[in-house]
Every structure is written in C-alpha cells, then in structure tokens.
Design a protein around this motif. Sequence first.
Motif, mmCIF file in Angstrom:
data_model
loop_
_atom_site.group_PDB
_atom_site.id
_atom_site.type_symbol
_atom_site.label_atom_id
_atom_site.label_comp_id
_atom_site.label_asym_id
_atom_site.label_seq_id
_atom_site.Cartn_x
_atom_site.Cartn_y
_atom_site.Cartn_z
ATOM 1 N N ILE A 37 -19.767 11.465 22.045
ATOM 2 C CA ILE A 37 -19.642 11.621 20.593
ATOM 3 C C ILE A 37 -20.312 12.900 20.091
ATOM 4 C CG2 ILE A 37 -19.476 9.129 20.170
ATOM 5 C CD1 ILE A 37 -22.260 9.832 18.532
ATOM 6 N N GLY A 38 -20.942 13.632 21.010
ATOM 7 C CA GLY A 38 -21.560 14.895 20.608
ATOM 8 C C GLY A 38 -22.988 14.767 20.123
ATOM 9 N N ALA A 39 -23.652 13.654 20.474
ATOM 10 C CA ALA A 39 -25.057 13.468 20.060
ATOM 11 C C ALA A 39 -25.946 14.188 21.074
ATOM 12 C CB ALA A 39 -25.406 11.989 19.984
ATOM 13 N N GLN A 40 -25.993 15.510 20.917
ATOM 14 C CA GLN A 40 -26.586 16.404 21.907
ATOM 15 C C GLN A 40 -28.054 16.121 22.223
ATOM 16 O OE1 GLN A 40 -27.519 20.631 21.168
ATOM 17 N NE2 GLN A 40 -25.534 20.995 22.086
ATOM 18 N N ASN A 59 -17.416 2.509 30.151
ATOM 19 C CA ASN A 59 -18.090 2.785 28.888
ATOM 20 C C ASN A 59 -17.125 2.611 27.708
ATOM 21 O OD1 ASN A 59 -18.927 4.554 26.600
ATOM 22 N ND2 ASN A 59 -20.699 4.893 27.907
ATOM 23 N N MET A 60 -17.453 1.709 26.786
ATOM 24 C CA MET A 60 -16.554 1.380 25.666
ATOM 25 C C MET A 60 -16.282 2.557 24.746
ATOM 26 S SD MET A 60 -15.282 -1.403 26.108
ATOM 27 C CE MET A 60 -14.323 -1.341 24.611
ATOM 28 N N VAL A 61 -17.306 3.387 24.540
ATOM 29 C CA VAL A 61 -17.122 4.558 23.664
ATOM 30 C C VAL A 61 -16.068 5.481 24.286
ATOM 31 C CG1 VAL A 61 -18.257 6.587 22.671
ATOM 32 C CG2 VAL A 61 -19.460 4.416 22.719
ATOM 33 N N ASN A 62 -16.203 5.718 25.591
ATOM 34 C CA ASN A 62 -15.233 6.570 26.282
ATOM 35 C C ASN A 62 -13.844 5.962 26.289
ATOM 36 O OD1 ASN A 62 -17.116 8.513 26.916
ATOM 37 N ND2 ASN A 62 -17.650 7.576 28.867
ATOM 38 N N GLN A 63 -13.776 4.666 26.522
ATOM 39 C CA GLN A 63 -12.474 3.987 26.519
ATOM 40 C C GLN A 63 -11.778 4.212 25.182
ATOM 41 O OE1 GLN A 63 -11.825 -0.146 27.309
ATOM 42 N NE2 GLN A 63 -12.880 -0.112 29.269
ATOM 43 N N THR A 64 -12.512 4.046 24.095
ATOM 44 C CA THR A 64 -11.953 4.207 22.748
ATOM 45 C C THR A 64 -11.470 5.636 22.517
ATOM 46 O OG1 THR A 64 -13.511 2.548 21.972
ATOM 47 C CG2 THR A 64 -12.395 3.849 20.289
ATOM 48 N N ILE A 65 -12.276 6.596 22.926
ATOM 49 C CA ILE A 65 -11.902 8.003 22.728
ATOM 50 C C ILE A 65 -10.688 8.361 23.582
ATOM 51 C CG2 ILE A 65 -12.658 10.398 23.015
ATOM 52 C CD1 ILE A 65 -15.495 9.450 22.326
ATOM 53 N N HIS A 66 -10.700 7.964 24.844
ATOM 54 C CA HIS A 66 -9.579 8.290 25.727
ATOM 55 C C HIS A 66 -8.294 7.628 25.246
ATOM 56 C CE1 HIS A 66 -12.521 9.287 29.251
ATOM 57 N NE2 HIS A 66 -12.626 10.092 28.229
ATOM 58 N N HIS A 67 -8.423 6.402 24.762
ATOM 59 C CA HIS A 67 -7.270 5.679 24.218
ATOM 60 C C HIS A 67 -6.653 6.452 23.055
ATOM 61 C CE1 HIS A 67 -4.871 2.421 22.533
ATOM 62 N NE2 HIS A 67 -5.514 2.578 21.398
ATOM 63 N N ARG A 68 -7.509 6.965 22.173
ATOM 64 C CA ARG A 68 -7.049 7.712 21.001
ATOM 65 C C ARG A 68 -6.417 9.052 21.395
ATOM 66 N NH1 ARG A 68 -4.580 8.468 17.712
ATOM 67 N NH2 ARG A 68 -4.880 9.838 15.941
ATOM 68 N N LEU A 69 -7.054 9.716 22.346
ATOM 69 C CA LEU A 69 -6.539 10.993 22.846
ATOM 70 C C LEU A 69 -5.118 10.789 23.372
ATOM 71 C CD1 LEU A 69 -9.480 12.548 24.911
ATOM 72 C CD2 LEU A 69 -8.238 13.704 23.097
ATOM 73 N N LEU A 70 -4.928 9.733 24.142
ATOM 74 C CA LEU A 70 -3.615 9.455 24.736
ATOM 75 C C LEU A 70 -2.600 9.051 23.668
ATOM 76 C CD1 LEU A 70 -4.956 7.558 27.864
ATOM 77 C CD2 LEU A 70 -3.604 9.658 27.938
ATOM 78 N N ASP A 71 -3.027 8.191 22.754
ATOM 79 C CA ASP A 71 -2.180 7.770 21.631
ATOM 80 C C ASP A 71 -1.661 8.971 20.866
ATOM 81 O OD1 ASP A 71 -3.360 4.697 19.999
ATOM 82 O OD2 ASP A 71 -2.035 5.068 21.714
ATOM 83 N N ASN A 72 -2.576 9.878 20.614
ATOM 84 C CA ASN A 72 -2.289 11.094 19.867
ATOM 85 C C ASN A 72 -1.179 11.907 20.510
ATOM 86 O OD1 ASN A 72 -3.123 12.256 17.525
ATOM 87 N ND2 ASN A 72 -4.575 13.641 18.462
ATOM 88 N N LEU A 73 -1.116 11.854 21.835
ATOM 89 C CA LEU A 73 -0.084 12.606 22.561
ATOM 90 C C LEU A 73 1.146 11.752 22.826
ATOM 91 C CD1 LEU A 73 -2.360 14.544 25.075
ATOM 92 C CD2 LEU A 73 -1.193 15.442 23.079
ATOM 93 N N GLY A 74 1.193 10.585 22.186
ATOM 94 C CA GLY A 74 2.375 9.724 22.326
ATOM 95 C C GLY A 74 2.454 9.009 23.652
ATOM 96 N N ILE A 75 1.303 8.855 24.317
ATOM 97 C CA ILE A 75 1.296 8.207 25.627
ATOM 98 C C ILE A 75 0.839 6.764 25.495
ATOM 99 C CG2 ILE A 75 0.278 8.243 27.942
ATOM 100 C CD1 ILE A 75 -0.117 11.275 27.532
ATOM 101 N N GLU A 76 1.712 5.843 25.921
ATOM 102 C CA GLU A 76 1.363 4.412 25.902
ATOM 103 C C GLU A 76 0.233 4.210 26.885
ATOM 104 O OE1 GLU A 76 5.613 2.438 25.413
ATOM 105 O OE2 GLU A 76 4.422 1.522 27.023
ATOM 106 N N ASN A 77 -0.806 3.487 26.522
ATOM 107 C CA ASN A 77 -1.906 3.351 27.467
ATOM 108 C C ASN A 77 -2.647 2.041 27.337
ATOM 109 O OD1 ASN A 77 -4.626 4.040 25.748
ATOM 110 N ND2 ASN A 77 -2.867 5.182 24.979
ATOM 111 N N GLU A 78 -3.322 1.665 28.442
ATOM 112 C CA GLU A 78 -4.231 0.528 28.433
ATOM 113 C C GLU A 78 -5.511 0.951 29.112
ATOM 114 O OE1 GLU A 78 -0.745 -2.201 30.509
ATOM 115 O OE2 GLU A 78 -2.775 -2.990 30.442
ATOM 116 N N ALA A 79 -6.533 0.102 28.969
ATOM 117 C CA ALA A 79 -7.818 0.432 29.567
ATOM 118 C C ALA A 79 -8.368 -0.742 30.355
ATOM 119 C CB ALA A 79 -8.805 0.835 28.475
#
Lengths: 149, 132
Positions: free
Chosen positions: A88-91, B23-43
């Motif tokens: 999240i960038g919390a450096q 890591n849940m934070v990473n899962q959420t971010i990666h999910h959004r990144l993929l969604d954004n590019l129109g890629i269907e995804n699961e974690a």
Amino acid sequence: MDLVQLQRQLVDYKTSLYNEGFLDEQFTQLQELQDENNPDFVVEVVSLFFEDSERLLNELTKALEQQSVDFKRVDAHVHQLKGSSSSIGAQRVQKVCIAFRNYCEEQNIEGCVKCLQQVRHEYSLVKTKLESMFQLQQQILSAGGSIPM
Amino acid sequence: MAAQGRHGGRKSNKMTALVVDDNMVNQTIHHRLLDNLGIENEAVSNGKEAVDIHCSGKTFDLILMDMDMPVMNGIEATRKLREMGIRSMIAGVSTRSMEREVQEFMEAGLDDYQVKPLTVSKLISIIHKING
C-alpha cells in the motif's frame, strides 16, 4: 472553509505525506486503480491493511512475550506486515520491518522488542495520517467537489 | 485475443488468471489490477490450494504465484503444476530479489518473474509475454 481551500489543503497534505516518507509511489499506484466503477478502492484496501496490521501486531506482541521465543514465527508475521505495508506504500512501516527481520535472523530478542515498539509507532502514525486524509476527501466530496489527484 | 484450442468449450474470449498469495492486501490489489485489464480472476491463499483448484479441472491463462506461503510455497507449487502438465503462463511475484533465490524459483518452472509490489506496467509486461 470553502471548497477550493479544502482541495488545496488536501493536495498539500498528501504532498507532505510523500515528502516525509509516510507514503511512496505504490500508494499512487493504488489511487490509479480507483475509478467510477470502484470509487472506494483505496479506502477498502487501506482498511484491509489496518485490520491485517492490527492482527499481526497483536500476534507479534504475544509471540515476543513467550518464555521461549519462536523467531521463525515472529519472522513470518513481520514478513506479512512488510508485504502489506509495501503493497500500500506505507514506506516507513516497511523500513522498520526490514530491520525487524534482521533481528529475527540474529535471534536478538532486545532488537525485536525495540522494533516492535517502533513498528507500532510508525503504524499508528500512518494510520492517523491516512484517516485524516480520508476525512478531508470526504469533506470535499460532501461539499460537492472532486478529489484532486 | 481469441481463446486457444486447449481451452475449447469455454464460451468467453476473456483471459483468465489465478492469484496465489497468502496476504489478503496483496490478493485484493492483484484482483483489482487484473479486473482493470478485463481479466477474469480468482484467488487462493497458498500453493496447495493452487494445485487443488487445478485438480478440480480448472485451468487459467495466467497464474500469479507468490513465493513465501504456508502449507505449500510457490516453488513447490510451481514444480507440482508443471509435473501435472499445466502449461499456463506462471509468473512468480515475490519480494525476493537475490539472484540465487530468483534462480531457484525460475528453475521450478516459471515463465516470468516480477518483484513485488505488482503494478499495472509489470502486469502488462507479463501479459505481453503470453501473447508474444
């Protein structure tokens, strides 16, 4: 305070967070993932970070209070915290985690306890600052304005 | 990008991806990144779950594999998936940057490796490798 002043205040506040090292480029990446279809993305991810971090800090406190400290376990928790703070960038939180992991490797209990204090401190600072920033954003939105990015 | 023959029977032309990260934070971010590019995804949360989901018959165009995970880590999971005959693009995504560690991960069967945190441009470069 009028809308323009609020927006100005937000920009200045955000800039200071970057300048003081509380946030880094990764936070900017998160903001870029927010759009009309996902208007609360940043708040959601940051809230997840807060929940996750609080859990990890509690686990760390417990683990370091044990008679015989399990450094592998401590390291695993710090690794998680380092990962999410970096995402999240919390450096500043991330930086303390790096030092913390070194103490785990050395099995240095004093060093670990000190780092736990430091990481708690940095975490509470960034939490307060992000919450203030979100509050400002909410004020702007409520006044009918848009968030300057 | 049209769906390839090996995914015959799938109606959509959308790319699919599996995020493997504890890591849940990473899962959420990666999910959004993929969604954004129109890629269907699961974690899923670890290597064993990644293997299990493939055993259930699912396949994905892209797998984003974290290295350090409980139960089964990314290296073991990548090896296992390759042994199972999974030919999907597997991109290792980790905080590790030491050559030796990355090498070991690559040798397990990765097609690509990116240092976390994942960004839009890193993801796009991974995807170009699939099409390239």
